[in-house]
Design a protein around this motif. Structure first.
Motif, mmCIF file in Angstrom:
data_model
loop_
_atom_site.group_PDB
_atom_site.id
_atom_site.type_symbol
_atom_site.label_atom_id
_atom_site.label_comp_id
_atom_site.label_asym_id
_atom_site.label_seq_id
_atom_site.Cartn_x
_atom_site.Cartn_y
_atom_site.Cartn_z
ATOM 1 N N ALA A 1 1.679 53.369 26.164
ATOM 2 C CA ALA A 1 2.461 52.141 26.326
ATOM 3 C C ALA A 1 3.712 52.163 25.458
ATOM 4 O O ALA A 1 4.760 51.632 25.858
ATOM 5 C CB ALA A 1 1.592 50.932 25.988
ATOM 6 N N ALA A 2 3.642 52.793 24.276
ATOM 7 C CA ALA A 2 4.789 52.826 23.371
ATOM 8 C C ALA A 2 5.881 53.763 23.865
ATOM 9 O O ALA A 2 7.070 53.514 23.621
ATOM 10 C CB ALA A 2 4.331 53.248 21.978
ATOM 11 N N ARG A 3 5.506 54.842 24.547
ATOM 12 C CA ARG A 3 6.517 55.828 24.942
ATOM 13 C C ARG A 3 6.969 55.699 26.396
ATOM 14 O O ARG A 3 8.005 56.246 26.761
ATOM 15 C CB ARG A 3 5.988 57.244 24.713
ATOM 16 C CG ARG A 3 4.885 57.696 25.665
ATOM 17 C CD ARG A 3 4.571 59.172 25.523
ATOM 18 N NE ARG A 3 3.603 59.622 26.501
ATOM 19 C CZ ARG A 3 2.314 59.811 26.267
ATOM 20 N NH1 ARG A 3 1.839 59.578 25.041
ATOM 21 N NH2 ARG A 3 1.491 60.232 27.211
ATOM 22 N N ASP A 4 6.197 55.001 27.233
ATOM 23 C CA ASP A 4 6.491 54.966 28.658
ATOM 24 C C ASP A 4 6.802 53.541 29.092
ATOM 25 O O ASP A 4 5.912 52.694 29.123
ATOM 26 C CB ASP A 4 5.298 55.514 29.452
ATOM 27 C CG ASP A 4 5.578 55.587 30.953
ATOM 28 O OD1 ASP A 4 6.679 55.185 31.377
ATOM 29 O OD2 ASP A 4 4.678 56.042 31.692
ATOM 30 N N PRO A 5 8.070 53.246 29.437
ATOM 31 C CA PRO A 5 8.398 51.871 29.848
ATOM 32 C C PRO A 5 7.718 51.439 31.139
ATOM 33 O O PRO A 5 7.641 50.243 31.421
ATOM 34 C CB PRO A 5 9.923 51.918 30.018
ATOM 35 C CG PRO A 5 10.251 53.367 30.217
ATOM 36 C CD PRO A 5 9.238 54.131 29.439
ATOM 37 N N ASP A 6 7.233 52.411 31.934
ATOM 38 C CA ASP A 6 6.548 52.076 33.187
ATOM 39 C C ASP A 6 5.028 52.062 33.039
ATOM 40 O O ASP A 6 4.309 52.048 34.035
ATOM 41 C CB ASP A 6 6.926 53.076 34.285
ATOM 42 C CG ASP A 6 8.345 52.857 34.791
ATOM 43 O OD1 ASP A 6 8.810 51.703 34.720
ATOM 44 O OD2 ASP A 6 8.984 53.823 35.231
ATOM 45 N N ALA A 7 4.539 52.072 31.808
ATOM 46 C CA ALA A 7 3.089 52.156 31.595
ATOM 47 C C ALA A 7 2.345 50.999 32.230
ATOM 48 O O ALA A 7 1.187 51.147 32.641
ATOM 49 C CB ALA A 7 2.784 52.221 30.098
ATOM 50 N N ARG B 1 3.022 49.569 35.029
ATOM 51 C CA ARG B 1 3.259 49.495 36.469
ATOM 52 C C ARG B 1 1.953 49.327 37.252
ATOM 53 O O ARG B 1 1.930 48.736 38.323
ATOM 54 C CB ARG B 1 3.987 50.752 36.929
ATOM 55 C CG ARG B 1 4.481 50.685 38.366
ATOM 56 C CD ARG B 1 5.607 51.655 38.609
ATOM 57 N NE ARG B 1 6.044 51.648 39.992
ATOM 58 C CZ ARG B 1 6.805 50.709 40.540
ATOM 59 N NH1 ARG B 1 7.203 49.697 39.803
ATOM 60 N NH2 ARG B 1 7.161 50.777 41.818
ATOM 61 N N SER C 1 -1.177 45.586 33.231
ATOM 62 C CA SER C 1 -0.739 45.336 31.860
ATOM 63 C C SER C 1 -1.685 46.011 30.876
ATOM 64 O O SER C 1 -2.848 46.313 31.185
ATOM 65 C CB SER C 1 -0.716 43.831 31.585
ATOM 66 O OG SER C 1 -2.039 43.321 31.555
#
Length: 481
Positions: free
Chosen positions: A41-47, A49, A52
């Protein structure tokens, strides 16, 4: 009143706490899954998708096994109190690692309820009438044994009926219901009849786990992780023995679809055995394990047919070259034979999406395209993947097989007892819902609402959605591989 979704969330949490106390390696699994999820979640803005972080963190599926239609109906009543309905029919009696059960999954079906808490229980029914596994004498003795036991106390079932009727329970009754429900799925300390258990184990370890004991129990409990490959490595680094591979589609550069699963191997758990002479001895059984899953996009029937073709082709090539790397073999096939983007999945009707209108477009006088691809490409609609909420029988059987200590026996020369969704519904006493239909309805509702919003603009009155909301197309011919 404590509403249905809060009962479900509380039950899932308490069950997780209970199972962690019984199987400490499960607690390690939760810790590692939490670490991996936070990092992704911290590295991937699409986590988020496909859900939540709060939903993914809370998400669990459990698995139980019952022996008779009456027991299955009672389990269904308990899950109905939690807003969970039977979805899908999974026949695990055929193919490699066949076991004598048919299964369904009890889960929420409404999108809002799934977002609140997507708890699921994969529930398997022993098929005692299947002559490939049970001869008439053994069938009669198994059914007599099962008829003598009571899995769920009457008070629990009464409270479950009230909770279903009222969509919740008063706090005191809710507390009593949750206490009894969790207790019904704890591992029983009652001694196991060694001779009887061993006889059933020769047929199948799953049959012994159902019909060789006087109670049911959670067989495994499964958190969701955003990077299952990273979790698989880290569990090994923690000294936890994992099964030999991750089940389901390969890791590749394209969209994550359906379900990837793995588990740590079933652990030896201390049990007391009753011997033929009436005495008691200490021993152990390996029946419970810790599973973890990574969920992807729900596929249409056409997409599922393509997935099944690729998995069969992977099997064929591995049979020709058993020393090949299975992941690499599958990955190469997927790169050539499966849509590489979500856009392709959507416009080729290979996967399910919800659609939202883009309402802030400049009024340039242009009319929208009359096809889904054009509406997406030119920015009239956005597509959001529908999470796959269900299971894969092949993967379930693969994990069952990887955790069995014995192969069991199966007379392949005999015909199996027919068992489809209709017959399973008769056993449960409730309709068994079709997962493809549920996803298609979710997609159709969103598309109609999006098109209605677009039509509200004067330039869009002529937009016709007749071809956009079409029945699931027939599967495409299998791609040449």
């Amino acid at each position: 009143m404590v509403p249905t979704w809060q009962l479900r969330a509380a039950f899932a949490h308490r069950l997780s706490v209970m199972y962690g106390s019984e199987v400490p390696a499960y607690t390690t699994l939760l810790e590692v899954a939490g670490q991996v999820n936070d990092e992704v979640a911290a590295r991937d803005p699409d986590a988020a998708r496909l859900g939540s972080l709060d939903r993914v963190t809370a998400e669990r599926h459990g698995a139980i096994r019952v022996g008779t239609p009456d027991e299955l109906r009672q389990a269904a009543q308990i899950f109905a109190a939690l807003g969970m309905r039977p979805v899908g029919c999974y026949d695990l009696r055929d193919g490699e690692g066949a076991v004598p059960v048919v299964s369904t999954a009890f889960r929420p079906t409404d999108g809002e309820e799934l977002d609140r808490n997507p708890f699921r229980v994969f529930t398997s029914l022993l098929t005692t009438g299947d002559r490939r596994f049970f001869d008439p004498d053994l069938q009669a003795r198994v059914e007599a044994f099962l008829a003598r036991r009571t899995l769920f106390p009457p008070e629990l079932l009464t409270l479950a009926e009230r909770a279903e009727e009222a969509a919740g329970l008063p706090p005191a009754q809710a507390e009593r219901f949750l206490t009894l429900a969790v207790a019904a799925f704890e591992l029983s300390p009652e001694p196991v009849d060694r001779a009887w258990y061993t006889e059933l184990e020769r047929v199948s370890a799953v049959a012994a786990d159902i019909g060789g004991v006087t109670a049911t129990h959670i067989n495994h409990l499964t958190p969701r992780v955003l990077d299952i490959d990273a979790l698989y490595r880290r569990m090994g680094e923690r000294g936890i023995t994992m099964i030999d591979r991750i089940q389901g589609p390969p890791r590749w550069e394209g969209p994550d679809v359906l379900l990837r699963q793995t588990s740590f191997r079933a652990l030896a758990e201390r049990r007391t055995f009753r011997e033929p002479d009436g005495g008691h001895t200490d021993g152990s059984l390996r029946v419970r394990f810790g599973e973890v899953e990574a969920r992807g996009i729900a596929l249409t029937r056409a997409g599922r047919a393509r997935y099944d073709h690729l998995m069969a082709e992977t099997d064929r090539r591995m049979a020709l070259d058993p020393d090949a790397d299975r992941q690499e073999t599958a990955r190469a096939l997927w790169r050539r034979g499966f849509p590489a983007t979500e856009h392709q999945l959507a416009v080729e009707h290979q996967a399910f999406f919800t659609y939202r209108p883009v309402t802030g477009r400049p009024r340039d006088g242009r009319c929208p395209p009359a096809d889904l691809a054009g509406l997406l490409r030119h920015g009239w609609l956005t597509a959001h993947p529908v999470v796959y909420e269900d299971f894969l029988p092949r993967s379930a059987a693969g994990i069952f097989r990887s955790n069995l200590t014995e192969e069991g026996t199966r007379d392949a020369g005999r015909a199996g007892t027919p068992f489809d969704a209709r017959r399973l519904a008769e056993a449960i006493g409730r309709p068994v819902l079709d997962p493809f239909t549920l996803s298609a309805q979710q997609q159709e509702r969103s598309l109609r609402q999006a098109l209605d919003t677009l039509r509200a603009g004067p330039a869009l009155q002529a937009l016709d959605d007749g071809e956009l909301i079409a029945p699931d197309p027939p599967p495409d011919p299998a791609p040449a591989l």
